[in-house]
Design a protein around this motif. Structure first.
Motif, PDB file in Angstrom:
ATOM      1  N   PHE A 267       0.872  -1.067  -0.525  1.00  0.00           N
ATOM      2  CA  PHE A 267      -0.005   0.077   0.030  1.00  0.00           C
ATOM      3  C   PHE A 267       0.921   1.235  -0.132  1.00  0.00           C
ATOM      4  CE2 PHE A 267      -1.801   3.030   2.315  1.00  0.00           C
ATOM      5  CZ  PHE A 267      -2.978   3.666   2.241  1.00  0.00           C
ATOM      6  N   GLY A 268       1.762   1.193   0.599  1.00  0.00           N
ATOM      7  CA  GLY A 268       2.418   2.801   1.080  1.00  0.00           C
ATOM      8  C   GLY A 268       3.074   2.581   0.053  1.00  0.00           C
ATOM      9  N   LEU A 269       4.235   1.881  -0.673  1.00  0.00           N
ATOM     10  CA  LEU A 269       5.148   2.211  -2.304  1.00  0.00           C
ATOM     11  C   LEU A 269       3.713   2.442  -3.276  1.00  0.00           C
ATOM     12  CD1 LEU A 269       6.951  -1.390  -1.870  1.00  0.00           C
ATOM     13  CD2 LEU A 269       7.483   1.146  -2.103  1.00  0.00           C
ATOM     14  N   LEU A 270       2.499   1.459  -3.890  1.00  0.00           N
ATOM     15  CA  LEU A 270       1.349   1.998  -4.258  1.00  0.00           C
ATOM     16  C   LEU A 270       1.086   3.297  -4.635  1.00  0.00           C
ATOM     17  CD1 LEU A 270      -0.860  -1.294  -4.875  1.00  0.00           C
ATOM     18  CD2 LEU A 270       1.255  -0.464  -7.201  1.00  0.00           C
ATOM     19  N   ILE A 310       9.585   2.340 -10.147  1.00  0.00           N
ATOM     20  CA  ILE A 310      10.239   1.573 -11.082  1.00  0.00           C
ATOM     21  C   ILE A 310      10.898   0.165  -9.193  1.00  0.00           C
ATOM     22  CG2 ILE A 310      12.922   0.576 -11.114  1.00  0.00           C
ATOM     23  CD1 ILE A 310      13.450   2.924 -12.755  1.00  0.00           C
ATOM     24  N   VAL A 311      10.649   0.553  -8.168  1.00  0.00           N
ATOM     25  CA  VAL A 311      11.393   0.088  -7.165  1.00  0.00           C
ATOM     26  C   VAL A 311       9.995  -0.394  -7.039  1.00  0.00           C
ATOM     27  CG1 VAL A 311      11.716   0.550  -4.741  1.00  0.00           C
ATOM     28  CG2 VAL A 311      13.522   1.305  -6.171  1.00  0.00           C
ATOM     29  N   THR A 312       8.722   0.163  -6.816  1.00  0.00           N
ATOM     30  CA  THR A 312       7.493  -0.645  -6.555  1.00  0.00           C
ATOM     31  C   THR A 312       7.418  -1.992  -6.834  1.00  0.00           C
ATOM     32  OG1 THR A 312       6.489   1.538  -6.192  1.00  0.00           O
ATOM     33  CG2 THR A 312       4.799  -0.439  -6.711  1.00  0.00           C
ATOM     34  N   VAL A 313       7.476  -2.063  -9.110  1.00  0.00           N
ATOM     35  CA  VAL A 313       7.369  -2.526  -9.548  1.00  0.00           C
ATOM     36  C   VAL A 313       8.172  -4.000  -9.612  1.00  0.00           C
ATOM     37  CG1 VAL A 313       7.716  -4.186 -12.156  1.00  0.00           C
ATOM     38  CG2 VAL A 313       6.600  -0.723 -11.801  1.00  0.00           C
ATOM     39  N   VAL A 314       9.655  -3.865  -8.824  1.00  0.00           N
ATOM     40  CA  VAL A 314      10.441  -4.503  -8.824  1.00  0.00           C
ATOM     41  C   VAL A 314       9.625  -5.825  -7.541  1.00  0.00           C
ATOM     42  CG1 VAL A 314      12.743  -5.020  -7.958  1.00  0.00           C
ATOM     43  CG2 VAL A 314      12.673  -3.729  -9.641  1.00  0.00           C
ATOM     44  N   LYS A 554      12.589  -2.056   6.037  1.00  0.00           N
ATOM     45  CA  LYS A 554      12.717  -0.710   5.878  1.00  0.00           C
ATOM     46  C   LYS A 554      11.601  -0.313   5.062  1.00  0.00           C
ATOM     47  CE  LYS A 554      17.374  -2.794   7.131  1.00  0.00           C
ATOM     48  NZ  LYS A 554      18.736  -3.374   6.836  1.00  0.00           N
ATOM     49  N   VAL A 555      11.877  -0.577   3.994  1.00  0.00           N
ATOM     50  CA  VAL A 555      11.426   0.361   2.985  1.00  0.00           C
ATOM     51  C   VAL A 555       9.336   0.798   3.965  1.00  0.00           C
ATOM     52  CG1 VAL A 555       9.279  -0.453   0.398  1.00  0.00           C
ATOM     53  CG2 VAL A 555      11.682  -0.957   0.769  1.00  0.00           C
ATOM     54  N   PHE A 556       9.033  -0.090   4.467  1.00  0.00           N
ATOM     55  CA  PHE A 556       8.063   0.421   5.352  1.00  0.00           C
ATOM     56  C   PHE A 556       8.644   1.737   6.306  1.00  0.00           C
ATOM     57  CE2 PHE A 556       5.918   0.424   9.513  1.00  0.00           C
ATOM     58  CZ  PHE A 556       4.377   0.759   9.238  1.00  0.00           C
ATOM     59  N   VAL A 557       9.067   1.796   7.031  1.00  0.00           N
ATOM     60  CA  VAL A 557       9.399   3.148   7.583  1.00  0.00           C
ATOM     61  C   VAL A 557      10.100   3.913   6.778  1.00  0.00           C
ATOM     62  CG1 VAL A 557      11.428   4.195   9.175  1.00  0.00           C
ATOM     63  CG2 VAL A 557      10.382   1.637  10.041  1.00  0.00           C
TER      64      VAL A 557
END
Length: 634
Positions: A267-270, A310-314, A554-557
């Motif tokens: 959810f956060g990435l999108l 890009i990070v989200t897709v990967v 870490k991505v979440f934070v």
């Protein structure tokens, strides 16, 4: 520093040895190597520690120079034509009679000729004064100026002209503002009295825009950091809170928690990607975008949006591929939790790391701000003051930036070595019910007495690989108008990032090997690579799965801290290069989360390396029993 000595500890029972064959000129010789929390301990990589001390001596010189020569308040508070910084007490400048005044209650900069400003060599030609309030109504005569001063305590004429002489002094027309004085309003960012008359405002804004656009990028970034300092501090605290929550969550991890974390990360990435693209579209189509800082915001937002997408897709692809193996991650963290349960003080290890990093970052930013305003005050023939920029400041800033990277990596390396040392002591203990009384304190003692040089060398190698990335970003900023610059930049950036990630992985195992064998960095790295290569099939998949899950944490934070920063900084668009402070917040958030979650990461990696050594040197018989717990062996 504690003297480097050679210490021989009593031979421990149930010790084990590993035979290693070395080839030299075609002859095979056997060298007996000890794989155990070492019987022999000596200082490692001492020259690198000396080099680091010399480097820090240079940093302290730059810091002292910046404090003496700089004045960061000038960036935000503003100053008058006589060298007085508004809103504070000042020291006199030789040759300037009106310098050194107490401006504590005079917080705003007022230009005597605000309707006819001109800019010459990054200086506004009109005389400027520090005043306590800006005139809210138009003042048409000297009597109005006198009445305004008596009623509001805000004196709009030169400081040495007494208010009672506003209408009597024959030179009052030259010492007071040009009449009529338009109504003005204090501008909160740069504390300037901005005229509200449409014609005057247009001229004033055009001059101010020209001045800000001609400022060096370095100074614009400093202005953005200072203007958003409260937001940066608040977002850093938010990142700390998220990191603490995740540490507690991983301490008592369950399958449901993993699914919840993954859902939040997705959810956060999108959401972040969508917000970044929306903000870029909004800024790009805003007709009022005139300032260079606002144009830089548009460019940076585009870069952020592309990178985030890009990070989200990967990551979404990796999550989809690994979704059926999540149960292995749950079992892994249960075993790690068991080790941490034996050494509960490991959970407090990131706290002192965070405190040290925070103190260092505050010190670094303070020096950077002072360095950016370093200049000598010189009086001119008219009794005014000009600040001359000092030579060599750019080189000092780069040296200071390398100090940020190297020292931050060194502090994190010390934490990794302390955790690895404690885990090694706990693992290689036959009596699991009677662990070492103070493994963390013992590991800290060993680090400071013997292995600081190894941490310095490992962190230096990481820094060397990070510097080209910064240079590439700088070159991309210069060449972004070229047709093939983006494609070339992306390829080069990947080539730089991949070796850095691999080096970080091998550095951690080198630190663990140093904790076991007491060898220097290069020897430890070679030994670690050899034993991992022989056991890669057994350990690679489950180790990578655990690292991937921690990376999602870490991505979440970073995602939710970054979103808070987007919302906070977007309300303050004017004259701020806020994308750079936002990048700084993202960096701090990642380092904080990495510092806290690395307890689990380092514990797992150290445990796997110890496990590989255990499997190679023991066979589970009564003569050579395993050190490992049966749960991990299964």
């Amino acid at each position: 520093m504690t003297d480097c000595v050679l210490i021989m500890q009593p031979e421990q029972p149930n010790g084990y040895q590993h035979q290693r064959a070395l080839q030299d000129s075609g002859d095979s010789i056997s060298e007996l190597q000890e794989w155990r929390p070492v019987a022999y301990r000596k200082c490692t990589d001492t020259l690198w520690l000396l080099l680091f001390c010399l480097f820090w001596a240079g940093l302290m010189f730059i810091s002292g120079y910046a404090v003496v020569a700089g004045a960061a308040e000038r960036l935000v508070l503003g100053y008058d034509s006589f060298g007085n910084i508004c809103g504070r007490k000042n020291t006199p400048v030789e040759g300037a009679n009106l310098s050194g005044l107490d401006m504590t209650n005079k917080k705003y900069v007022f230009f005597l000729n605000s309707c006819s400003l001109e800019i010459q060599s990054l200086r506004i030609s009109s005389l400027s004064l520090c005043v306590s309030s800006c005139p809210q109504e138009q003042l048409n005569s000297l009597e109005d100026l006198q009445s305004f001063a008596r009623n509001n305590g805000s004196f709009l004429c030169i400081y040495n002209l007494n208010v009672s002489n506003y209408t009597l002094n024959p030179k009052a027309a030259q010492l007071c503002p040009t009449l009529p004085v338009p109504p003005s309003k204090s501008f909160p960012l740069f504390n300037r009295c901005v005229p509200q008359n449409p014609e005057c405002y247009s001229k004033y804004a055009s001059v101010l825009i020209s001045m800000v656009n001609e400022m060096d990028v370095f100074h614009r970034i400093l202005s953005g950091i200072l203007a958003g300092r409260d937001t940066v501090i608040g977002l850093s605290v938010l990142a700390l809170a998220f990191s603490l929550i995740l540490v507690l969550a991983f301490r008592f991890i369950q399958t449901l928690l993993i699914h919840t974390l993954i859902a939040l990360v997705v959810f956060g990435l999108l959401f972040i990607s969508g917000v970044l693209w929306w903000l870029h579209y909004d800024y790009r189509n805003d007709p009022s975008t005139e300032l260079e800082t606002e144009k830089e915001n548009v460019k940076f937002l585009l870069g952020y949006a592309v990178f985030s997408t890009i990070v989200t897709v990967v990551l979404l692809s990796l999550i989809f591929v690994l979704r059926k193996r999540l149960q292995f991650a749950v079992q892994l963290f249960r075993i790690v939790d068991k080790i941490i349960g034996r050494i509960p003080f490991l959970l407090f290890q990131p706290l002192w790391t965070f405190l040290i990093l925070t103190v260092f970052w505050v010190f670094w930013v303070a020096v950077l701000l002072s360095l950016g305003t370093a200049g000598t005050a010189e009086s001119t023939s008219g009794g005014q003051v000009e600040y001359r920029a000092l030579s060599g400041i750019c080189y000092m800033a780069w040296y200071h930036f390398v100090g940020l990277l190297w020292t931050s990596e060194f502090i994190l390396a010390c934490q990794q070595m302390v955790i690895a040392g404690a885990v090694v002591t706990c693992y290689f203990n036959r009596n699991k019910n009677n662990p070492s009384p103070h493994p963390v304190l013992s590991s800290i003692s060993v680090l400071f007495c013997y292995h600081l040089g190894t941490a310095v060398k490992g962190s230096f190698l990481i820094t060397i690989l990070r510097i080209p990335r910064i240079v590439l970003l700088y070159l991309y900023n210069i060449l972004n108008q070229k047709k093939n610059a983006k494609c070339l930049f992306s390829c080069c950036f990947c080539c730089v990032c991949c070796p850095e990630s691999c080096l970080r992985y091998f550095n951690q195992h080198a630190y663990t090997t140093t904790a076991i064998n007491g060898t220097n960095f290069c020897t430890s790295a070679k030994d670690a690579v050899c034993i991992l290569a022989r056991n890669s099939a057994k350990l690679a998949s489950i180790s990578c799965l655990g690292d991937f899950l921690l990376f999602l944490g870490k991505v979440f934070v970073v995602c939710f801290t970054f979103f808070g920063g987007l919302m906070a900084f977007n309300y303050h668009r004017e004259l701020q290069a806020w994308v750079v402070p936002l990048l700084l917040v993202g960096f701090f958030a990642y380092v904080m989360s990495h510092s806290f979650l690395s307890v689990f990461e380092v514990t797992a990696d150290a445990m796997f390396l110890c496990f590989a050594i255990d499997m190679e040197t023991n066979d589970g018989t009564a003569e050579k029993p395993y050190f490992v717990d049966q749960e991990l062996l299964t």
